[in-house]
Design an enzyme around this catalytic site. Structure first.
Site, PDB file in Angstrom:
ATOM      1  N   SER A 142       1.007  -1.406   0.074  1.00  0.00           N
ATOM      2  CA  SER A 142      -0.111  -0.024  -0.012  1.00  0.00           C
ATOM      3  C   SER A 142       0.709   1.208  -0.050  1.00  0.00           C
ATOM      4  O   SER A 142       2.030   1.152   0.429  1.00  0.00           O
ATOM      5  CB  SER A 142      -0.973   0.068   1.213  1.00  0.00           C
ATOM      6  OG  SER A 142      -1.714  -1.265   1.214  1.00  0.00           O
TER       7      SER A 142
HETATM    8  N1  SAH Z   1      -0.159  -4.127   3.900  1.00  0.00           N
HETATM    9  C1  SAH Z   1       0.186  -4.668   2.869  1.00  0.00           C
HETATM   10  C2  SAH Z   1      -0.568  -4.897   1.832  1.00  0.00           C
HETATM   11  C3  SAH Z   1      -0.884  -5.975   0.909  1.00  0.00           C
HETATM   12  S1  SAH Z   1      -2.291  -5.968  -0.198  1.00  0.00           S
HETATM   13  C4  SAH Z   1       1.640  -4.406   2.513  1.00  0.00           C
HETATM   14  O1  SAH Z   1       2.030  -3.660   3.291  1.00  0.00           O
HETATM   15  O2  SAH Z   1       2.326  -5.199   1.758  1.00  0.00           O
HETATM   16  C5  SAH Z   1      -3.581  -6.775   0.480  1.00  0.00           C
HETATM   17  C6  SAH Z   1      -3.118  -8.132   0.954  1.00  0.00           C
HETATM   18  O3  SAH Z   1      -4.564  -8.793   1.497  1.00  0.00           O
HETATM   19  C7  SAH Z   1      -2.621  -9.172  -0.180  1.00  0.00           C
HETATM   20  O4  SAH Z   1      -1.481  -9.536   0.160  1.00  0.00           O
HETATM   21  C8  SAH Z   1      -3.651 -10.179  -0.386  1.00  0.00           C
HETATM   22  O5  SAH Z   1      -3.072 -11.601  -0.904  1.00  0.00           O
HETATM   23  C9  SAH Z   1      -4.233 -10.305   1.080  1.00  0.00           C
HETATM   24  N2  SAH Z   1      -5.654 -10.826   1.100  1.00  0.00           N
HETATM   25  C10 SAH Z   1      -6.754 -10.749   0.217  1.00  0.00           C
HETATM   26  N3  SAH Z   1      -7.794 -11.348   0.667  1.00  0.00           N
HETATM   27  C11 SAH Z   1      -7.295 -11.868   1.949  1.00  0.00           C
HETATM   28  C12 SAH Z   1      -7.820 -12.949   2.934  1.00  0.00           C
HETATM   29  N4  SAH Z   1      -8.961 -13.249   3.048  1.00  0.00           N
HETATM   30  N5  SAH Z   1      -7.088 -13.252   4.002  1.00  0.00           N
HETATM   31  C13 SAH Z   1      -5.845 -12.838   4.051  1.00  0.00           C
HETATM   32  N6  SAH Z   1      -5.418 -12.013   3.522  1.00  0.00           N
HETATM   33  C14 SAH Z   1      -5.937 -11.602   2.239  1.00  0.00           C
END
Ligand code: SAH
Length: 217
Positions: A67
């Site tokens: 993000s």
């Molecule tokens: N804060 C993270 C953002 C990653 S984007 C960072 O700093 O890198 C959001 C993430 O949510 C992705 O990696 C995706 O795989 C995860 N995600 C989506 N649905 C999910 C679920 N049901 N349970 C766990 N993770 C999930």
């Protein structure tokens, strides 16, 4: 947090990012300090490291993104708004950057991520950065993390279409769920669990990846 790779990621570059966050309305000094002290370049591929202190989302593989620093700072600020939470559940830890920021500011962080490759990489980073108050697990965050709850704050970086009841139930009364909700149009919401139900506050329009069911190995 130990400061790695000074040079390309000089203090000046990081200060510039912090300045930008201030201009966008981030006021918590604790959050701004954590952004300054956290090596964001450590959470992306080397080829992208030179862009790590821009206020922009960056790809982390598996079709996912780290993000934008502004939104990480904003959500963290919201997480701290009622004092220091003892226990936080983070859903969608991805690269682990948001997790690392939280770990400096709250008691314990429980993090879940549904993509195994991201979990493996993030775990390695947490070890290298010696984050001792973080537990990370490969799981579908839609179900929360029942055994470790209830939580003071649950923070999600993936957007469900509606607020998942299972997550609300894993909050203490007075606890808050901070998450994007919606499909094409998403709002960042703060949902507070009350004695009788929940209260919702809409913060701002956002764009996150969808919360998907199941795990990907
Ligand atoms: N804060 C993270 C953002 C990653 S984007 C960072 O700093 O890198 C959001 C993430 O949510 C992705 O990696 C995706 O795989 C995860 N995600 C989506 N649905 C999910 C679920 N049901 N349970 C766990 N993770 C999930």
């Amino acid at each position: 947090m130990n400061r790695q790779g000074i040079g390309m990621t000089s203090m000046r570059t990081r200060q510039r990012l912090v300045q930008r966050l201030v201009e966008q309305g981030i006021t918590s000094l604790a959050v701004l300090d954590a952004v300054r002290d956290t090596p964001r370049h450590f959470f992306v591929d080397e080829a992208l490291a030179h862009r790590a202190y821009e206020d922009t989302a960056l790809p982390i593989g598996w079709n996912q993104t780290l993000s934008q620093p502004y939104i990480v700072a904003r959500m963290t600020e919201l997480a701290l708004a009622q004092g220091t939470p003892a226990k936080v559940l983070e859903i969608g830890s991805g690269s682990g950057y948001q997790t690392a920021i939280l770990s400096q500011l709250v008691g314990e962080v429980y993090a879940v991520e549904r993509i195994k490759g991201l979990v493996d990489r993030a775990r390695k980073r947490f070890r290298e950065l010696r984050l001792r108050n973080v537990q990370l697990r490969l799981a579908d965050g839609l179900a929360g993390w029942q055994d470790k709850g209830p939580f003071d704050v649950i923070l999600s970086a993936a957007a469900p279409e509606q607020v998942p009841l299972a997550l609300l139930e894993q909050l203490v009364v007075g606890g808050r769920l901070i998450l994007p909700v919606g499909d094409q149009r998403q709002d960042l919401q703060v949902v507070t669990r009350t004695e009788s139900g929940a209260e919702t506050e809409v913060v701002e329009a956002v764009k996150f990846v969808p919360m998907l069911p199941g795990v990907q190995r």
